[in-house]
Scaffold this motif. Structure first.
Motif, short mmCIF file in Angstrom:
data_model
loop_
_atom_site.label_atom_id
_atom_site.label_comp_id
_atom_site.label_asym_id
_atom_site.label_seq_id
_atom_site.Cartn_x
_atom_site.Cartn_y
_atom_site.Cartn_z
N ASP A 99 22.39 -33.95 -25.95
CA ASP A 99 22.50 -32.52 -25.72
C ASP A 99 21.60 -32.08 -24.57
O ASP A 99 22.01 -31.26 -23.73
N ALA A 100 20.40 -32.65 -24.50
CA ALA A 100 19.49 -32.31 -23.40
C ALA A 100 20.06 -32.74 -22.05
O ALA A 100 19.96 -32.02 -21.06
N ASP A 101 20.68 -33.93 -22.03
CA ASP A 101 21.29 -34.42 -20.79
C ASP A 101 22.39 -33.50 -20.29
O ASP A 101 22.60 -33.35 -19.08
N LEU A 102 23.11 -32.89 -21.22
CA LEU A 102 24.30 -32.12 -20.88
C LEU A 102 24.06 -30.61 -20.85
O LEU A 102 25.01 -29.82 -20.82
N LYS A 103 22.81 -30.20 -20.85
CA LYS A 103 22.49 -28.78 -20.82
C LYS A 103 23.08 -28.12 -19.57
O LYS A 103 22.87 -28.58 -18.45
N GLY A 104 23.85 -27.05 -19.78
CA GLY A 104 24.45 -26.32 -18.67
C GLY A 104 25.65 -26.98 -18.03
O GLY A 104 26.24 -26.43 -17.09
N VAL A 105 26.06 -28.14 -18.54
CA VAL A 105 27.20 -28.87 -17.99
C VAL A 105 28.50 -28.26 -18.50
O VAL A 105 28.63 -27.94 -19.68
N MET A 106 29.48 -28.07 -17.62
CA MET A 106 30.79 -27.59 -18.04
C MET A 106 31.56 -28.78 -18.60
O MET A 106 31.95 -29.70 -17.88
N LEU A 107 31.77 -28.77 -19.92
CA LEU A 107 32.34 -29.91 -20.64
C LEU A 107 33.73 -29.56 -21.15
O LEU A 107 33.91 -28.58 -21.89
N GLY A 108 34.73 -30.35 -20.79
CA GLY A 108 36.10 -30.11 -21.23
C GLY A 108 36.47 -30.92 -22.45
O GLY A 108 36.01 -32.05 -22.62
N ALA A 109 37.31 -30.34 -23.30
CA ALA A 109 37.80 -31.04 -24.50
C ALA A 109 39.12 -30.43 -24.93
O ALA A 109 39.40 -29.25 -24.65
N GLN A 110 39.94 -31.23 -25.60
CA GLN A 110 41.17 -30.69 -26.18
C GLN A 110 40.81 -29.86 -27.41
O GLN A 110 40.02 -30.29 -28.26
N SER A 111 41.40 -28.69 -27.52
CA SER A 111 41.09 -27.80 -28.64
C SER A 111 41.61 -28.34 -29.96
O SER A 111 42.55 -29.15 -30.00
N SER A 112 40.98 -27.90 -31.04
CA SER A 112 41.39 -28.25 -32.41
C SER A 112 41.35 -29.75 -32.67
O SER A 112 42.16 -30.29 -33.42
N THR A 113 40.40 -30.44 -32.04
CA THR A 113 40.22 -31.88 -32.25
C THR A 113 38.83 -32.16 -32.79
O THR A 113 37.93 -31.32 -32.70
N THR A 114 38.64 -33.36 -33.30
CA THR A 114 37.30 -33.75 -33.74
C THR A 114 36.34 -33.81 -32.56
O THR A 114 35.15 -33.60 -32.72
N HIS A 115 36.88 -34.06 -31.37
CA HIS A 115 36.03 -34.16 -30.19
C HIS A 115 35.50 -32.79 -29.77
O HIS A 115 34.33 -32.66 -29.40
N SER A 116 36.34 -31.76 -29.84
CA SER A 116 35.85 -30.42 -29.54
C SER A 116 34.88 -29.96 -30.63
O SER A 116 33.87 -29.30 -30.35
N ASN A 117 35.15 -30.33 -31.88
CA ASN A 117 34.22 -29.99 -32.97
C ASN A 117 32.88 -30.69 -32.78
O ASN A 117 31.82 -30.10 -33.03
N TYR A 118 32.92 -31.94 -32.33
CA TYR A 118 31.69 -32.70 -32.08
C TYR A 118 30.88 -32.01 -30.99
O TYR A 118 29.66 -31.85 -31.12
N ALA A 119 31.54 -31.61 -29.91
CA ALA A 119 30.84 -30.95 -28.81
C ALA A 119 30.20 -29.64 -29.27
O ALA A 119 29.04 -29.35 -28.92
N GLU A 120 30.92 -28.87 -30.06
CA GLU A 120 30.38 -27.60 -30.54
C GLU A 120 29.15 -27.81 -31.44
O GLU A 120 28.19 -27.05 -31.37
#
Length: 258
Positions: free
Chosen positions: A129-150
């Motif tokens: 999370d510290a590495d990716l602070k302020g990074v614009m991160l794309g993900a497919q909605s309604s997936t485990t991957h978007s849930n993980y990012a959130e």
């Protein structure tokens, strides 16, 4: 005595009615997305291809039933299953507790970790999370991957997309800084001309609560007999070598996981 006979007769009638209403699984309609290579995608002439599709066909052959595929946008997949548009979902859907509240699942048929990809000239060094602070991160909605990012990467600026194609286009054109998805999906994309822009920054440690128990086949809760048919078929193709044959067609490692 008369009451006992009446009750017995009623039980026979109910059993007959129940038997008459039992579902005929000689034909199974399978919902899939068709936009998630190498697991499921559509060719230029509209043919469904991919690991999910080959596995589905192998399972239907093992069960001796006819397969009919129905394409469905990812966001509406579970509602469409519940509404009877199809009988099962074979679309790399992760088995999670949240989804189990709405549908049932078979045993897993593969399990691979999430990963983050970035442009080849990215200065990012890690996936925390510290590495990716302020990074614009794309993900497919309604997936485990978007849930993980959130949940796990709240310091990133998350941008959601209806399909992976849109986030791939945006990162290739410099509109976002990174993307999160299944490592196999990202690795497969990087081998294409469109994916030549990017590289895998690193894999992520799956969270069982968020990422689930692997990808399974979603079934309506009332269709336990179909779930059992699929579970037996999964075990059979694992045992008879058909699963390995399909695995080796797409991957140089075992996607079934531990």
């Amino acid at each position: 005595m008369y009451i006992k006979r009446l009750a017995a007769a009623a039980a026979i009638v109910l059993a007959a009615v129940g038997g008459a209403q039992a579902k005929d699984w000689s034909k199974v309609r399978i919902g899939t997305e068709g936009a998630y290579p190498p697991f499921n995608s559509l060719t230029a002439d509209g043919k469904l291809v991919g690991f999910d599709i080959d596995i589905a066909n192998a399972l239907c052959e093992e069960m001796k039933v006819e397969c009919e595929f129905v394409t469905q946008d990812w966001d509406g997949m579970i509602p469409a299953l519940q509404a009877g548009k199809f009988d099962a979902v074979i679309a790399s859907m992760s088995i999670t507790e949240e989804r189990k509240q709405k549908v049932d699942f078979t045993n897993k048929y593969y399990n691979t970790p999430p990963a983050i990809a970035v442009p080849k000239d990215s200065k990012l060094k890690g996936t925390t999370d510290a590495d990716l602070k302020g990074v614009m991160l794309g993900a497919q909605s309604s997936t485990t991957h978007s849930n993980y990012a959130e949940e796990k990467l709240p310091s990133a600026d998350l941008k959601l997309y209806p399909t992976p194609d849109e986030y791939k286009l945006d990162i290739a054109n410099g509109r976002i800084d990174a993307v999160i998805d299944d490592v196999v999906v990202l690795s497969d994309w990087l081998k294409t001309d469109d994916g030549a822009c990017c590289k895998i920054l690193g894999t992520l440690v799956p969270d069982p609560v968020i990422n689930g128990e692997g990808a399974g086949i979603a079934i309506r809760k009332e269709d336990g007999d179909l779930k059992e048919m699929f579970n037996k078929a999964i075990a059979a193709i694992r045992a008879n070598g058909k699963y390995q044959e399909i695995n080796d067609k797409y991957f140089d490692f075992d996607v079934y996981g531990g």
